[in-house]
Design a protein around this motif. Sequence first.
Motif, PDB file in Angstrom:
ATOM      1  N   ARG A  22      -0.210   5.587  54.904  1.00  0.00           N
ATOM      2  CA  ARG A  22       0.573   6.541  54.322  1.00  0.00           C
ATOM      3  C   ARG A  22       0.021   8.005  54.213  1.00  0.00           C
ATOM      4  O   ARG A  22       0.746   8.953  54.178  1.00  0.00           O
ATOM      5  N   LYS A  23      -1.330   8.312  54.218  1.00  0.00           N
ATOM      6  CA  LYS A  23      -1.848   9.384  54.250  1.00  0.00           C
ATOM      7  C   LYS A  23      -1.670  10.253  55.393  1.00  0.00           C
ATOM      8  O   LYS A  23      -1.518  11.361  55.252  1.00  0.00           O
ATOM      9  N   GLY A  24      -1.795   9.800  56.763  1.00  0.00           N
ATOM     10  CA  GLY A  24      -1.699  10.697  57.886  1.00  0.00           C
ATOM     11  C   GLY A  24      -1.464  10.268  58.963  1.00  0.00           C
ATOM     12  O   GLY A  24      -1.500   8.724  59.453  1.00  0.00           O
ATOM     13  N   GLN A  25      -1.267  11.160  59.949  1.00  0.00           N
ATOM     14  CA  GLN A  25      -1.081  10.493  61.453  1.00  0.00           C
ATOM     15  C   GLN A  25      -2.323  10.267  61.977  1.00  0.00           C
ATOM     16  O   GLN A  25      -2.019   9.421  62.877  1.00  0.00           O
ATOM     17  N   GLU A  26      -3.542  10.347  61.519  1.00  0.00           N
ATOM     18  CA  GLU A  26      -4.631   9.990  62.234  1.00  0.00           C
ATOM     19  C   GLU A  26      -5.125   8.494  62.342  1.00  0.00           C
ATOM     20  O   GLU A  26      -5.284   8.039  63.247  1.00  0.00           O
ATOM     21  N   SER A  27      -4.647   7.738  61.072  1.00  0.00           N
ATOM     22  CA  SER A  27      -4.787   6.343  61.175  1.00  0.00           C
ATOM     23  C   SER A  27      -3.722   5.845  61.863  1.00  0.00           C
ATOM     24  O   SER A  27      -4.094   4.915  62.445  1.00  0.00           O
ATOM     25  N   ILE A  28      -2.723   6.151  61.995  1.00  0.00           N
ATOM     26  CA  ILE A  28      -1.542   5.739  62.814  1.00  0.00           C
ATOM     27  C   ILE A  28      -1.902   5.892  64.268  1.00  0.00           C
ATOM     28  O   ILE A  28      -1.750   4.876  64.917  1.00  0.00           O
ATOM     29  N   GLU A  29      -2.476   6.948  64.565  1.00  0.00           N
ATOM     30  CA  GLU A  29      -2.753   7.157  66.016  1.00  0.00           C
ATOM     31  C   GLU A  29      -3.931   6.467  66.248  1.00  0.00           C
ATOM     32  O   GLU A  29      -4.145   5.751  67.422  1.00  0.00           O
ATOM     33  N   GLU A  30      -4.736   6.012  65.582  1.00  0.00           N
ATOM     34  CA  GLU A  30      -6.004   5.218  65.759  1.00  0.00           C
ATOM     35  C   GLU A  30      -5.441   3.631  66.047  1.00  0.00           C
ATOM     36  O   GLU A  30      -6.189   3.112  66.880  1.00  0.00           O
ATOM     37  N   ARG A  31      -4.509   3.257  65.299  1.00  0.00           N
ATOM     38  CA  ARG A  31      -3.999   1.991  65.150  1.00  0.00           C
ATOM     39  C   ARG A  31      -3.404   1.768  66.636  1.00  0.00           C
ATOM     40  O   ARG A  31      -3.442   0.824  67.290  1.00  0.00           O
ATOM     41  N   ALA A  32      -2.419   2.894  66.897  1.00  0.00           N
ATOM     42  CA  ALA A  32      -1.923   2.933  68.381  1.00  0.00           C
ATOM     43  C   ALA A  32      -2.716   2.748  69.607  1.00  0.00           C
ATOM     44  O   ALA A  32      -2.467   2.217  70.416  1.00  0.00           O
ATOM     45  N   ARG A  33      -3.928   3.525  69.058  1.00  0.00           N
ATOM     46  CA  ARG A  33      -4.863   3.428  70.507  1.00  0.00           C
ATOM     47  C   ARG A  33      -5.499   2.156  70.606  1.00  0.00           C
ATOM     48  O   ARG A  33      -5.849   1.491  71.773  1.00  0.00           O
ATOM     49  N   ASP A  34      -5.892   1.613  69.245  1.00  0.00           N
ATOM     50  CA  ASP A  34      -6.758   0.312  69.420  1.00  0.00           C
ATOM     51  C   ASP A  34      -6.042  -0.666  69.698  1.00  0.00           C
ATOM     52  O   ASP A  34      -6.225  -1.517  70.556  1.00  0.00           O
ATOM     53  N   GLU A  35      -4.779  -0.993  69.310  1.00  0.00           N
ATOM     54  CA  GLU A  35      -3.786  -2.093  69.318  1.00  0.00           C
ATOM     55  C   GLU A  35      -2.817  -2.042  70.177  1.00  0.00           C
ATOM     56  O   GLU A  35      -2.789  -3.234  70.983  1.00  0.00           O
ATOM     57  N   LEU A  36      -2.298  -1.050  70.649  1.00  0.00           N
ATOM     58  CA  LEU A  36      -1.446  -0.997  71.664  1.00  0.00           C
ATOM     59  C   LEU A  36      -1.743  -0.288  73.045  1.00  0.00           C
ATOM     60  O   LEU A  36      -1.151  -0.357  73.778  1.00  0.00           O
ATOM     61  N   GLY A  37      -2.866   0.236  73.067  1.00  0.00           N
ATOM     62  CA  GLY A  37      -3.653   0.820  74.337  1.00  0.00           C
ATOM     63  C   GLY A  37      -2.796   2.068  74.723  1.00  0.00           C
ATOM     64  O   GLY A  37      -2.640   2.619  75.713  1.00  0.00           O
ATOM     65  N   MET A  38      -2.244   2.886  73.653  1.00  0.00           N
ATOM     66  CA  MET A  38      -1.416   3.996  73.868  1.00  0.00           C
ATOM     67  C   MET A  38      -2.344   5.249  74.095  1.00  0.00           C
ATOM     68  O   MET A  38      -3.646   5.336  73.521  1.00  0.00           O
ATOM     69  N   ILE A  39      -1.844   6.110  74.921  1.00  0.00           N
ATOM     70  CA  ILE A  39      -2.635   7.448  75.064  1.00  0.00           C
ATOM     71  C   ILE A  39      -1.840   8.505  74.887  1.00  0.00           C
ATOM     72  O   ILE A  39      -0.503   8.656  75.190  1.00  0.00           O
ATOM     73  N   LYS A  40      -2.212   9.808  74.607  1.00  0.00           N
ATOM     74  CA  LYS A  40      -1.664  10.799  74.616  1.00  0.00           C
ATOM     75  C   LYS A  40      -1.317  11.701  75.675  1.00  0.00           C
ATOM     76  O   LYS A  40      -1.884  11.305  76.932  1.00  0.00           O
ATOM     77  N   SER A  41      -0.186  12.370  75.930  1.00  0.00           N
ATOM     78  CA  SER A  41       0.129  13.056  77.237  1.00  0.00           C
ATOM     79  C   SER A  41      -1.103  13.903  77.452  1.00  0.00           C
ATOM     80  O   SER A  41      -1.552  14.483  76.825  1.00  0.00           O
ATOM     81  N   GLY A  42      -1.331  14.008  78.861  1.00  0.00           N
ATOM     82  CA  GLY A  42      -2.380  14.756  79.342  1.00  0.00           C
ATOM     83  C   GLY A  42      -3.903  14.091  79.281  1.00  0.00           C
ATOM     84  O   GLY A  42      -4.582  14.737  79.838  1.00  0.00           O
ATOM     85  N   GLU A  43      -3.814  12.972  78.732  1.00  0.00           N
ATOM     86  CA  GLU A  43      -5.234  12.215  78.670  1.00  0.00           C
ATOM     87  C   GLU A  43      -5.142  11.298  79.961  1.00  0.00           C
ATOM     88  O   GLU A  43      -4.182  10.597  80.393  1.00  0.00           O
ATOM     89  N   THR A  44      -6.267  10.759  80.281  1.00  0.00           N
ATOM     90  CA  THR A  44      -6.499   9.670  81.568  1.00  0.00           C
ATOM     91  C   THR A  44      -7.023   8.444  80.759  1.00  0.00           C
ATOM     92  O   THR A  44      -8.077   8.535  80.046  1.00  0.00           O
ATOM     93  N   PHE A  45      -6.591   7.354  80.946  1.00  0.00           N
ATOM     94  CA  PHE A  45      -7.055   6.244  80.540  1.00  0.00           C
ATOM     95  C   PHE A  45      -7.839   5.487  81.433  1.00  0.00           C
ATOM     96  O   PHE A  45      -7.633   5.385  82.621  1.00  0.00           O
ATOM     97  N   ILE A  46      -8.977   5.262  81.145  1.00  0.00           N
ATOM     98  CA  ILE A  46     -10.102   4.533  82.057  1.00  0.00           C
ATOM     99  C   ILE A  46     -10.450   3.215  81.345  1.00  0.00           C
ATOM    100  O   ILE A  46     -11.062   3.214  80.181  1.00  0.00           O
ATOM    101  N   GLU A  47     -10.329   2.302  82.126  1.00  0.00           N
ATOM    102  CA  GLU A  47     -10.725   0.914  81.254  1.00  0.00           C
ATOM    103  C   GLU A  47     -11.989   0.433  82.104  1.00  0.00           C
ATOM    104  O   GLU A  47     -12.088   0.334  83.421  1.00  0.00           O
ATOM    105  N   VAL A  48     -13.232  -0.040  81.306  1.00  0.00           N
ATOM    106  CA  VAL A  48     -14.399  -0.285  81.993  1.00  0.00           C
ATOM    107  C   VAL A  48     -14.284  -1.949  82.127  1.00  0.00           C
ATOM    108  O   VAL A  48     -14.312  -2.564  80.742  1.00  0.00           O
TER     109      VAL A  48
END
Length: 89
Positions: A61-87
Amino acid sequence: MKIIVIVLLVIIAQLQYRLWFGDGSVNEINAYQTRLNEVKLQVEEKKHRNEMLYAEVLDLRKGQESIEERARDELGMIKSGETFIEVIE
């Protein structure tokens, strides 16, 4: 006098029987105490889990940072302009 002694012995025998084998006996009380300890442990575990979930809800509820973090970790989402590299190891 013998009758009084016999009556007292019968009463004592009956009370001892109730103490060891009747309702509310020593064995029954020990079983209830064991069950109570198990339930208390379960309640503590549930309280801890609820506290963690409540903290997570507040964080979301506090902010977008935690939502963004969960989206990145659990869903593998990236921001526009970023490059995703999987090792892969």
